[in-house]
Design a protein around this motif. Sequence first.
Motif, PDB file in Angstrom:
ATOM      1  N   LYS A   1       1.177  17.299   0.657  1.00  0.00           N
ATOM      2  CA  LYS A   1       0.148  16.264  -0.226  1.00  0.00           C
ATOM      3  C   LYS A   1       1.253  14.866  -0.574  1.00  0.00           C
ATOM      4  CE  LYS A   1      -1.923  16.168  -4.542  1.00  0.00           C
ATOM      5  NZ  LYS A   1      -2.549  17.053  -6.062  1.00  0.00           N
ATOM      6  N   LYS A   2       2.574  14.714  -0.291  1.00  0.00           N
ATOM      7  CA  LYS A   2       2.663  13.371  -0.249  1.00  0.00           C
ATOM      8  C   LYS A   2       2.863  12.982   1.106  1.00  0.00           C
ATOM      9  CE  LYS A   2       5.726  14.019  -4.861  1.00  0.00           C
ATOM     10  NZ  LYS A   2       7.294  13.782  -4.892  1.00  0.00           N
ATOM     11  N   LEU A   3       3.207  13.474   1.880  1.00  0.00           N
ATOM     12  CA  LEU A   3       3.023  13.259   2.895  1.00  0.00           C
ATOM     13  C   LEU A   3       1.719  12.485   3.217  1.00  0.00           C
ATOM     14  CD1 LEU A   3       4.772  12.012   6.066  1.00  0.00           C
ATOM     15  CD2 LEU A   3       4.025  14.480   6.755  1.00  0.00           C
ATOM     16  N   VAL A   4       0.992  13.197   2.894  1.00  0.00           N
ATOM     17  CA  VAL A   4      -0.628  12.892   3.600  1.00  0.00           C
ATOM     18  C   VAL A   4      -0.983  11.472   2.832  1.00  0.00           C
ATOM     19  CG1 VAL A   4      -3.224  13.675   3.424  1.00  0.00           C
ATOM     20  CG2 VAL A   4      -1.357  14.515   3.651  1.00  0.00           C
ATOM     21  N   THR A   5      -0.731  11.159   0.774  1.00  0.00           N
ATOM     22  CA  THR A   5      -0.763  10.077   0.218  1.00  0.00           C
ATOM     23  C   THR A   5      -0.199   9.110   0.831  1.00  0.00           C
ATOM     24  OG1 THR A   5      -1.121  11.653  -1.709  1.00  0.00           O
ATOM     25  CG2 THR A   5      -0.434   9.584  -1.585  1.00  0.00           C
ATOM     26  N   GLY A   6       0.913   9.284   1.339  1.00  0.00           N
ATOM     27  CA  GLY A   6       1.615   7.989   2.390  1.00  0.00           C
ATOM     28  C   GLY A   6       0.991   7.325   3.036  1.00  0.00           C
TER      29      GLY A   6
ATOM     30  N   SER B   1      -0.345   3.635   3.366  1.00  0.00           N
ATOM     31  CA  SER B   1      -0.686   2.567   4.001  1.00  0.00           C
ATOM     32  C   SER B   1      -1.470   1.328   4.770  1.00  0.00           C
ATOM     33  CB  SER B   1       0.782   2.551   5.851  1.00  0.00           C
ATOM     34  OG  SER B   1      -0.494   3.943   6.432  1.00  0.00           O
ATOM     35  N   LEU B   2      -2.306   2.077   4.753  1.00  0.00           N
ATOM     36  CA  LEU B   2      -3.473   0.747   4.790  1.00  0.00           C
ATOM     37  C   LEU B   2      -3.260  -0.351   3.934  1.00  0.00           C
ATOM     38  CD1 LEU B   2      -6.624   0.546   5.782  1.00  0.00           C
ATOM     39  CD2 LEU B   2      -7.218   1.947   3.310  1.00  0.00           C
ATOM     40  N   GLY B   3      -3.094  -0.077   2.922  1.00  0.00           N
ATOM     41  CA  GLY B   3      -2.988  -1.495   2.037  1.00  0.00           C
ATOM     42  C   GLY B   3      -2.638  -2.640   2.252  1.00  0.00           C
ATOM     43  N   LEU B   4      -0.563  -2.428   2.921  1.00  0.00           N
ATOM     44  CA  LEU B   4      -0.014  -3.276   3.140  1.00  0.00           C
ATOM     45  C   LEU B   4      -0.911  -3.632   4.597  1.00  0.00           C
ATOM     46  CD1 LEU B   4       2.664  -5.246   2.489  1.00  0.00           C
ATOM     47  CD2 LEU B   4       4.008  -3.630   3.640  1.00  0.00           C
ATOM     48  N   MET B   5      -1.212  -2.909   5.739  1.00  0.00           N
ATOM     49  CA  MET B   5      -2.217  -3.040   6.788  1.00  0.00           C
ATOM     50  C   MET B   5      -2.402  -4.486   6.468  1.00  0.00           C
ATOM     51  SD  MET B   5      -2.136   0.509   8.748  1.00  0.00           S
ATOM     52  CE  MET B   5      -0.655   1.460   9.001  1.00  0.00           C
TER      53      MET B   5
ATOM     54  N   CYS C   1      11.685   0.985  -4.165  1.00  0.00           N
ATOM     55  CA  CYS C   1      10.276   0.806  -3.160  1.00  0.00           C
ATOM     56  C   CYS C   1      10.057  -0.277  -2.021  1.00  0.00           C
ATOM     57  CB  CYS C   1       9.695   0.899  -4.862  1.00  0.00           C
ATOM     58  SG  CYS C   1       7.407   0.590  -4.058  1.00  0.00           S
ATOM     59  N   ASN C   2      10.523  -1.199  -3.341  1.00  0.00           N
ATOM     60  CA  ASN C   2      10.585  -2.298  -2.466  1.00  0.00           C
ATOM     61  C   ASN C   2      11.864  -2.764  -0.879  1.00  0.00           C
ATOM     62  OD1 ASN C   2       8.690  -4.624  -2.535  1.00  0.00           O
ATOM     63  ND2 ASN C   2      10.441  -6.048  -3.449  1.00  0.00           N
ATOM     64  N   TRP C   3      12.624  -1.947  -1.447  1.00  0.00           N
ATOM     65  CA  TRP C   3      13.824  -2.290  -0.661  1.00  0.00           C
ATOM     66  C   TRP C   3      12.634  -1.742   0.645  1.00  0.00           C
ATOM     67  CZ3 TRP C   3      18.951   0.125  -0.918  1.00  0.00           C
ATOM     68  CH2 TRP C   3      20.163  -0.365   0.243  1.00  0.00           C
ATOM     69  N   LEU C   4      11.795  -0.476   1.463  1.00  0.00           N
ATOM     70  CA  LEU C   4      11.448  -0.252   1.986  1.00  0.00           C
ATOM     71  C   LEU C   4       9.898  -0.619   2.454  1.00  0.00           C
ATOM     72  CD1 LEU C   4      11.320   3.501   1.770  1.00  0.00           C
ATOM     73  CD2 LEU C   4      12.638   2.465   3.286  1.00  0.00           C
ATOM     74  N   VAL C   5       9.095  -2.006   1.278  1.00  0.00           N
ATOM     75  CA  VAL C   5       8.202  -2.461   1.013  1.00  0.00           C
ATOM     76  C   VAL C   5       8.455  -4.107   1.706  1.00  0.00           C
ATOM     77  CG1 VAL C   5       6.297  -3.952   0.395  1.00  0.00           C
ATOM     78  CG2 VAL C   5       6.572  -1.556  -0.357  1.00  0.00           C
ATOM     79  N   CYS C   6       9.625  -4.224   1.673  1.00  0.00           N
ATOM     80  CA  CYS C   6      10.531  -5.958   2.783  1.00  0.00           C
ATOM     81  C   CYS C   6      10.172  -5.407   3.780  1.00  0.00           C
ATOM     82  CB  CYS C   6      11.049  -6.747   1.369  1.00  0.00           C
ATOM     83  SG  CYS C   6      11.114  -7.053  -0.142  1.00  0.00           S
ATOM     84  N   LEU C   7      11.161  -4.258   4.144  1.00  0.00           N
ATOM     85  CA  LEU C   7      11.204  -3.931   5.482  1.00  0.00           C
ATOM     86  C   LEU C   7      10.270  -3.927   5.991  1.00  0.00           C
ATOM     87  CD1 LEU C   7      14.484  -1.088   5.259  1.00  0.00           C
ATOM     88  CD2 LEU C   7      14.613  -3.719   5.955  1.00  0.00           C
TER      89      LEU C   7
ATOM     90  N   PHE D   1       5.345   3.750   8.761  1.00  0.00           N
ATOM     91  CA  PHE D   1       6.296   4.596   8.201  1.00  0.00           C
ATOM     92  C   PHE D   1       7.470   4.218   7.226  1.00  0.00           C
ATOM     93  CE2 PHE D   1       5.584   5.709  12.803  1.00  0.00           C
ATOM     94  CZ  PHE D   1       5.496   6.861  12.373  1.00  0.00           C
ATOM     95  N   PRO D   2       7.895   3.039   6.739  1.00  0.00           N
ATOM     96  CA  PRO D   2       8.304   2.590   5.216  1.00  0.00           C
ATOM     97  C   PRO D   2       7.131   2.294   4.363  1.00  0.00           C
ATOM     98  CG  PRO D   2       8.810   0.867   7.222  1.00  0.00           C
ATOM     99  CD  PRO D   2       7.815   1.312   7.140  1.00  0.00           C
ATOM    100  N   ILE D   3       5.665   2.416   4.651  1.00  0.00           N
ATOM    101  CA  ILE D   3       4.618   3.024   2.917  1.00  0.00           C
ATOM    102  C   ILE D   3       4.899   3.943   2.766  1.00  0.00           C
ATOM    103  CG2 ILE D   3       2.667   1.698   2.606  1.00  0.00           C
ATOM    104  CD1 ILE D   3       4.813  -0.089   2.643  1.00  0.00           C
ATOM    105  N   MET D   4       4.861   4.793   3.421  1.00  0.00           N
ATOM    106  CA  MET D   4       4.404   6.254   3.941  1.00  0.00           C
ATOM    107  C   MET D   4       5.422   6.915   3.629  1.00  0.00           C
ATOM    108  SD  MET D   4       5.701   9.396   5.863  1.00  0.00           S
ATOM    109  CE  MET D   4       5.994   8.564   6.805  1.00  0.00           C
ATOM    110  N   GLY D   5       6.557   6.246   3.543  1.00  0.00           N
ATOM    111  CA  GLY D   5       8.262   6.738   3.085  1.00  0.00           C
ATOM    112  C   GLY D   5       8.260   6.838   1.288  1.00  0.00           C
TER     113      GLY D   5
END
Length: 417
Positions: free
Chosen positions: A206-211, A215-219, A310-316, A336-340
């Motif tokens: 469920k978390k994988l699907v949610t993530g 990721s649409l948002g940052l795209m 979170c923002n470590w991955l978002v900024c990456l 992948f970072p956002i899903m993660g």
Amino acid sequence: MAQTMLIIDDDPAVLASCQRIFTEEGFQVTTTTNPLEGLELAAAKPYTVILCDWQMPELDGLDVVARLENEAPESAVVMISGFPSVDRATEAMKRGAMDYQAKPFTPEEIASTVHKAIANKLGREKKALGRFESILKEFPTQMLDDKGPKNIAETVAHTVGVAKATSAWKSLFVLGMMAGAYIGFGGLLATTVSFDMNPSMGIGLKKLVTGSAFSLGLMLVVIAGGELFTGNNLMVSSVMSGKVTWRKVLAKWGIVYLANFAGSILLVMLFLFSGLWKTGGSALGAAAVNTAAAKVSLDFGEAIVRAIGCNWLVCLAVWMALSARQTIGKIFAIFFPIMGFVAIGFEHCIANMYFIPAGILLSDWYGIAPKGVDLNTLTWAAFVFKNLIPVTIGNVIGGVVFVGLGYWGAYLRPAGR
């Protein structure tokens, strides 16, 4: 390397004459009176130039020229004929010959025709190569054109960060509102695709699907264009490189932060007034309230630590998207970072500007009260003090320290500092 020549003519006298002429010119000459054998020789070995007679008993010279165009395309073909005419010369050119020479000819005439044919062939190949290179420029190769980490660091510090810090505040506010709404779209999609997943599928899936959905948002932010507070934490490298001041950066962060909040609330209103929360007998609305309640129940310290990750991955994700020249590369860099970060359970302050107000207003305005949720804890004060403040602090630490300063120190820090 010596130039090579193949002569196809049923007249032995012409063969002997041309062999003598072009051997003296420095060519390695091969001769044959049989056009079929000539075609086999041309297919087996590349020749610089091929002389071909027009009228031969086994095969017409025009047919030989047409087949040479396919079987020996690298050779310059010259048609020779004892029955010259403009029509024949034109037809030979149409079939692939580079030039035409009437018999009888002098050594100077045939040598001039051959050298002109070779020059024309080379010119045509260079022109074709130039066109091909022009086409390639329109379709850059991902492997060759993507930026490396040092190039990204330079781009962020010297170009991207400076542009953001010097942008007009009105533009930043509009783009900030868009980014807040885009992250809200990601949050809405994530809840919509996961709210009724069968519990037997497991929490991890469920978390994988949610993530993946989130990721649409940052795209949308990166590809369509938007100013996101958390991504803009990378502007710290411009400050450390001396390109802008802390005063400008902090001012622009403040504008974008407020604009992100406005855009997030806009998405909350869209969600509420559209009635989409009624999906599944209001189960979607209940899932939104559950999400908000869980976020305001975090310990202050936990919220900070989750926000750092979170923002470590978002900024990456933003960092890697800057490396890609093509849209598809940016999509994969972001996904992948956002899903993660979502699947792991980290906290994003801008996303929470959508998730928590949506839950508060659903419970206050529409009486959505899921079982097991203490609505007394889901308040605006709890949103600000138990989530927004600690998550914002953690996001800043994650983006500024672990990505912005980290890569500045690795690639841009002056020697001796």
